[in-house]
Structures are given as structure tokens and as C-alpha cells.
Design a protein around this motif. Structure first.
Motif, short mmCIF file in Angstrom:
data_model
loop_
_atom_site.label_atom_id
_atom_site.label_comp_id
_atom_site.label_asym_id
_atom_site.label_seq_id
_atom_site.Cartn_x
_atom_site.Cartn_y
_atom_site.Cartn_z
N ALA A 67 0.84 -1.21 0.00
CA ALA A 67 0.00 0.00 0.00
C ALA A 67 0.87 1.26 0.00
N GLU A 68 0.47 2.24 -0.79
CA GLU A 68 1.17 3.51 -0.86
C GLU A 68 0.20 4.65 -0.52
N PRO A 69 0.20 5.06 0.74
CA PRO A 69 -0.70 6.13 1.16
C PRO A 69 -0.41 7.42 0.41
N ARG A 70 -1.49 8.15 0.08
CA ARG A 70 -1.34 9.38 -0.68
C ARG A 70 -1.48 10.63 0.18
N THR A 71 -2.02 10.48 1.38
CA THR A 71 -2.27 11.63 2.25
C THR A 71 -1.87 11.28 3.68
N GLU A 72 -1.81 12.30 4.52
CA GLU A 72 -1.52 12.08 5.94
C GLU A 72 -2.58 11.18 6.56
N ALA A 73 -3.83 11.37 6.19
CA ALA A 73 -4.91 10.57 6.75
C ALA A 73 -4.78 9.11 6.34
N GLU A 74 -4.43 8.87 5.10
CA GLU A 74 -4.26 7.49 4.66
C GLU A 74 -3.06 6.84 5.34
N ALA A 75 -1.99 7.60 5.51
CA ALA A 75 -0.80 7.05 6.17
C ALA A 75 -1.12 6.66 7.60
N ARG A 76 -1.85 7.50 8.31
CA ARG A 76 -2.22 7.18 9.70
C ARG A 76 -3.20 6.00 9.75
N SER A 77 -4.11 5.93 8.78
CA SER A 77 -5.04 4.80 8.71
C SER A 77 -4.28 3.50 8.51
N VAL A 78 -3.30 3.53 7.63
CA VAL A 78 -2.49 2.32 7.40
C VAL A 78 -1.75 1.93 8.67
N GLU A 79 -1.22 2.92 9.38
CA GLU A 79 -0.52 2.64 10.64
C GLU A 79 -1.44 1.96 11.65
N LEU A 80 -2.66 2.47 11.78
CA LEU A 80 -3.60 1.91 12.75
C LEU A 80 -4.10 0.54 12.32
N ILE A 81 -4.34 0.35 11.02
CA ILE A 81 -4.77 -0.97 10.54
C ILE A 81 -3.67 -2.00 10.78
N ALA A 82 -2.42 -1.61 10.52
CA ALA A 82 -1.30 -2.52 10.74
C ALA A 82 -1.17 -2.90 12.21
N ARG A 83 -1.37 -1.93 13.08
CA ARG A 83 -1.31 -2.19 14.52
C ARG A 83 -2.40 -3.17 14.93
N ASP A 84 -3.63 -2.92 14.47
CA ASP A 84 -4.74 -3.80 14.83
C ASP A 84 -4.56 -5.19 14.23
N PHE A 85 -4.02 -5.25 13.02
CA PHE A 85 -3.78 -6.54 12.36
C PHE A 85 -2.77 -7.37 13.15
N SER A 86 -1.71 -6.71 13.60
CA SER A 86 -0.70 -7.40 14.39
C SER A 86 -1.27 -7.91 15.70
N ARG A 87 -2.04 -7.06 16.38
CA ARG A 87 -2.62 -7.46 17.66
C ARG A 87 -3.66 -8.57 17.48
N THR A 273 -13.52 4.81 8.87
CA THR A 273 -12.09 4.57 8.80
C THR A 273 -11.57 4.46 10.23
N PRO A 274 -10.32 4.01 10.42
CA PRO A 274 -9.76 3.94 11.78
C PRO A 274 -9.61 5.32 12.43
N LEU A 275 -9.71 6.39 11.64
CA LEU A 275 -9.59 7.74 12.19
C LEU A 275 -10.93 8.26 12.71
N GLY A 276 -12.00 7.52 12.45
CA GLY A 276 -13.34 8.00 12.76
C GLY A 276 -13.81 7.69 14.16
N ARG A 277 -12.88 7.68 15.11
CA ARG A 277 -13.24 7.49 16.52
C ARG A 277 -12.20 8.22 17.37
N GLY A 278 -12.53 8.40 18.65
CA GLY A 278 -11.58 9.05 19.54
C GLY A 278 -10.26 8.31 19.56
N VAL A 279 -9.15 9.05 19.62
CA VAL A 279 -7.84 8.42 19.44
C VAL A 279 -7.43 7.57 20.63
N SER A 280 -7.92 7.89 21.83
CA SER A 280 -7.59 7.09 23.01
C SER A 280 -8.63 7.38 24.07
#
Length: 490
Positions: A67-87, A273-280
Motif C-alpha cells: 500500500a502507498e498512502p497518498r495523504t496524511e490521513a491514509e498514512a495514519r489509517s495504514v498505521e492503525l490498521i497494521a497495529r490492529d492486524f498485528s494485535r 475509517t480507523p480515524l473515525g473514533r476518539g484516538v484514546s
């Protein structure tokens, strides 16, 4: 380009299914028939099985690799998806499914035991939940600290050691302030009388509106333990009513409006998206606590509330706005965390944090939990717990498996202290609006600086960018010392 699009499209459906599961949880705590507990447990287990399968789908790993994110939002979404996938891949599907089934069942057992003051009816089930959470923690920790692995679900990047150090810094000043306040000659008068449920609910709705709650995308119901639920276009709140204590209903409502407003204030582009909720949960709690305390229990809004309550209840035993403000902020020894004043609230959290760390570490068993709770409460608060509903049975969190959640409440207070300081600097005439029952200037500042970002930024970075300084307990502690020093004439 195809990989990032496919990944986000797949995640969109996962987010929608997760939202459905959350709605089932709301239904269970508000309107579900009591006899449907076992059915709901199976339903929750079934949907968790589907969600776990999606979260561990091998295609996610393949998409992430290219995956090649095109925006800051996509890059952060990829980061969060990868984290959740690993967990998710560390947790066996059977364990995830059994946790969903048992915690749904446990919630009903806890509620019944709490109503009957019968911990013996609940503790065997809690022990089963604890065993599963220990298994989950071990799987997630991968050789690290099990409690940290659970805490990371609610506050990414935070550790138990960091929380313990923060609490060690805060505790001496909080204890000293409590002793000074309780020993002060000036003591506010308690509110007394009978306050009918219907009138309380009507007034709570007025307060929710004053704090900008969007009724077209929300609703309010009654629950044993107040909470908010939902996101995007549907975020609901609950409250509870005690007919001798209208502050319970009013401030629970304002608190939950803070949570719900966060979800409803997130940028619409982040929905599904993974950004559509409170961050913590710490950031989430900062919103509910700043709504409830720094604004809702402040002198300006309390003056407005005094007039509304005087009219609604045909007079009060408190006869002027200044005395009412002191009563709203009255510090008293009490058992219940959700009803605790600002001075003592964090001490309740510190006790729970220590107990749950010991439970997860195997240093404390559920057989000894009631005694451990009562002993620690007496040591920390100087009061003997009179009954289990006022002690170990008062919170739903452990019943539903939320180990690692409690410390985020105190962290949220710390964040709220930092945000309040910055907000007051940015909106110097805020109290004039609050005195008129209008929290819009504060809500707009919080929406712009915190809420709209959703999960785009990491928790600490979000608070530091919003405030222009480092996260520190100092603003909170200074605020408490100044506020209660004035009220109690210290």
C-alpha cells in the motif's frame, strides 16, 4: 493505488460491523429485556467471530506490504490498521469469541449481583473473565508486560510504569488538599430534598443542549452505569437518576455529552475509517471531564444552573448562586467513583489501577478481591465500605473485561487540565458565555483543536499540539488547589 483502495474499502466494512456490535452493547444496557441475556451473549460472540476473521484476514497483510498512502490521513489509517492486524493475529479466534460471549453474559450477572449486594454471585464469573484476559494479555505481550499490553488497547504507547510514576507525582498533593479541605472551618451546605425523575431528566436535556449536544444524531436513555455509545451520525448518551441527588443525573449527562460530542465532532471524511473514533480513552476522558468539571462545575455555569434548578424544583434549600457553586463542588468522603468530587476522584482511580495490575499479574485472586478492596479503601479514604454495591461491585469495567481502562480516567483529567489552561487563554470571555448557559465558544475551541482530528494524531501529540506545551499534571493540580482553596477558604 489498488492496494490502498482495497485495504480502505475492506476496512470500511469492518468499521461498519464494529459499529453494529457497539449498538448491540448499547441495547443491552438500556432497553434489552432482562431475559435475553444468554441470547445476546451468543449474538455478541457470533459478531466477534466475524470481526476477528476480518481483522486477521491474510489479504490485509498483503495489502499493507504494498500500500502507498497518498495523504496524511491514509498514512495514519495504514498505521492503525497494521497495529490492529498485528494485535488481532496474536489472539486466537476461539479466545476472542469466548471473551465476547462471556463478557456479555458477565455484564448481566454483575448487574444482578450489584442489585442484591451479593458479590458471591458474581466473583466466580469474574474469575473466568480474568483468566481469559490474562490469556489475552499474555498473547498480546509477546514476552513483555501483560498489563501494558492491555493498557495499550486504550492508550497507545502508555505503560503501567509511566502511569505509576504519574500517580506517585499526583498523590501527595491530592491527599494534602483533601486533608486541608475536609479540615476546613468553612463547609458548604449539602443539597437536600426530593427531586422527581421526570424533572431531573427534563433539566438534564436542557443542560445537554447548552453544551451543544446534537439531538438529531443522538438520544438519551437511563442506564445502571452512565455511558455513551456510537460514532459518526449516531452517538447516544445515558444517565442515571437518584431522586435525592439531582447532581448525579445532571453531571453524568454533561459528562457523557463530552464523550458523545467528541465522536460527533470528528471530521466527516474519517467516517468508517480507523480515524473515525476518539484516538484514546485518555483523550476521550479529557473531553467528558472538561465539559463536566472545568466548565460544568465552574462558577459561571453553576450560577446559570442554580437559576434553572430553582425554577424547575420550585426552590432549593440553597438560596444563592455562590453557596450553590460551593455545594456543587462539595468534598465529602464517599464510596462511589462516578459521584466523587474533583479532589478525590483520581484517588479512586489510583486504587483501582493498583488492584487490577495485581489481578492481571496473578498477585491478587478474585477470592481475595473484596477484602483487598475494602482494606485499600479504608487505608486511602479512611472510610469502612458499608456494602458491596458501594465497594467492589460498583463499577462494570471488570465485568466486561476492561482491564487497563481505569488509569485513562486520571490521564484524561491531566489532559483536561492542560486543555483548560490553553482554552482559557484562547477564549478569555468564556465565562460570560457559560454564565448565560452557552458553552458554544468552548465547544468550538475543543472541536477545532481536539475533536475534529479523531484518530489522526497520536494521543500525547494531539494534546501537546492543542495546548502548545508538554503534557504535565501541574495545570490540573494548580487548578484544583486554586479552586478548592477559594471555596473552602484555605
Amino acid at each position: 493505488m489498488t492496494a490502498i483502495n482495497d485495504l480502505l474499502a475492506f476496512q470500511r466494512q469492518t468499521e461498519a460491523l464494529s459499529s453494529i456490535a457497539e449498538r448491540l452493547g448499547w441495547d443491552q444496557e438500556t432497553v434489552m429485556p432482562r431475559g435475553a441475556v444468554e441470547q445476546r451473549a451468543e449474538e455478541m460472540a457470533a459478531i466477534e467471530a466475524v470481526l476477528h476473521e476480518r481483522r486477521t484476514d491474510p489479504r490485509i497483510g498483503e495489502w499493507l506490504d504494498v500500500a502507498e498512502p497518498r495523504t496524511e490521513a491514509e498514512a495514519r489509517s495504514v498505521e492503525l490498521i497494521a497495529r490492529d492486524f498485528s494485535r488481532a493475529n496474536r489472539i486466537p479466534a476461539k479466545l476472542a469469541q469466548e471473551l465476547a460471549r462471556l463478557t456479555s453474559l458477565s455484564q448481566g450477572i454483575w448487574a444482578e449481583a450489584r442489585a442484591k449486594d451479593a458479590p458471591e454471585d458474581f466473583l466466580p464469573t469474574l474469575d473466568q473473565v480474568l483468566v481469559l484476559k490474562q490469556d489475552e494479555a499474555a498473547a498480546l505481550a509477546d514476552g513483555g508486560d501483560p498489563y501494558d499490553a492491555l493498557l495499550d488497547d486504550y492508550e497507545q504507547g502508555m505503560t503501567g510504569a509511566e502511569i505509576a510514576a504519574l500517580f506517585d507525582t499526583m498523590r501527595p498533593r491530592l491527599v494534602a488538599l483533601r486533608e486541608d479541605v475536609l479540615g476546613a472551618e468553612r463547609q458548604p451546605q449539602p443539597l437536600a430534598g426530593h427531586f422527581p425523575q421526570e424533572t431531573q431528566i427534563r433539566l438534564a436535556r436542557i443542560c445537554a443542549t447548552a453544551f451543544g449536544y446534537d439531538w438529531s444524531r443522538g438520544r438519551m436513555d437511563i442506564a445502571v452505569h452512565p455511558f455513551s455509545s456510537g460514532r459518526w451520525q449516531d452517538s447516544r448518551i445515558t444517565t442515571r437518576v437518584v431522586e435525592t441527588d439531582p447532581f448525579n443525573c445532571i453531571y453524568s449527562t454533561i459528562h457523557e455529552v463530552g464523550h458523545s460530542s467528541y465522536e460527533l465532532g470528528i471530521d466527516d471524511d474519517y467516517a468508517f475509517t480507523p480515524l473515525g473514533r476518539g484516538v484514546s480513552m485518555g483523550v476521550h476522558e479529557s473531553q467528558s471531564r472538561i465539559y463536566e468539571n472545568q466548565m460544568g462545575r465552574g462558577r459561571a455555569f453553576a450560577g446559570w444552573l442554580f437559576n434553572r434548578m430553582s425554577d424547575a424544583f420550585d426552590g432549593l434549600n440553597i438560596t444563592d448562586a455562590d453557596a450553590f457553586y460551593a455545594t456543587v463542588n462539595r468534598v465529602t468522603p464517599g464510596f462511589i467513583r462516578t459521584e466523587a468530587d474533583e479532589v478525590q476522584y483520581n484517588l479512586h482511580i489510583m486504587m483501582r489501577f493498583d488492584l487490577e495490575r495485581d489481578l492481571i499479574a496473578g498477585k491478587l485472586s478474585t477470592d481475595d478481591l473484596v477484602e483487598a478492596w475494602n482494606d485499600r479503601f479504608l487505608r486511602d479514604f479512611g472510610v469502612v465500605v458499608d456494602r458491596p454495591a458501594n465497594g467492589v461491585l460498583q463499577d462494570v469495567h471488570w465485568a466486561v473485561g476492561l482491564f487497563g481502562y481505569f488509569p485513562t480516567y486520571a490521564l484524561g483529567n491531566v489532559f483536561a487540565g492542560c486543555l483548560n489552561q490553553a482554552m482559557r487563554d484562547a477564549v478569555p470571555d468564556l465565562d460570560a458565555s457559560l454564565a448565560a448557559g452557552d458553552a458554544a465558544p468552548a465547544v468550538e475551541w475543543l472541536r477545532e483543536n481536539v475533536q475534529r482530528h479523531g484518530g489522526l494524531k497520536r494521543p500525547r501529540a494531539l494534546i501537546e499540539e492543542a495546548t502548545g506545551g508538554d503534557v504535565s499534571p501541574e495545570p490540573l493540580l494548580s487548578y484544583l488547589e486554586a479552586k478548592f482553596g477559594q471555596i473552602y477558604g484555605l
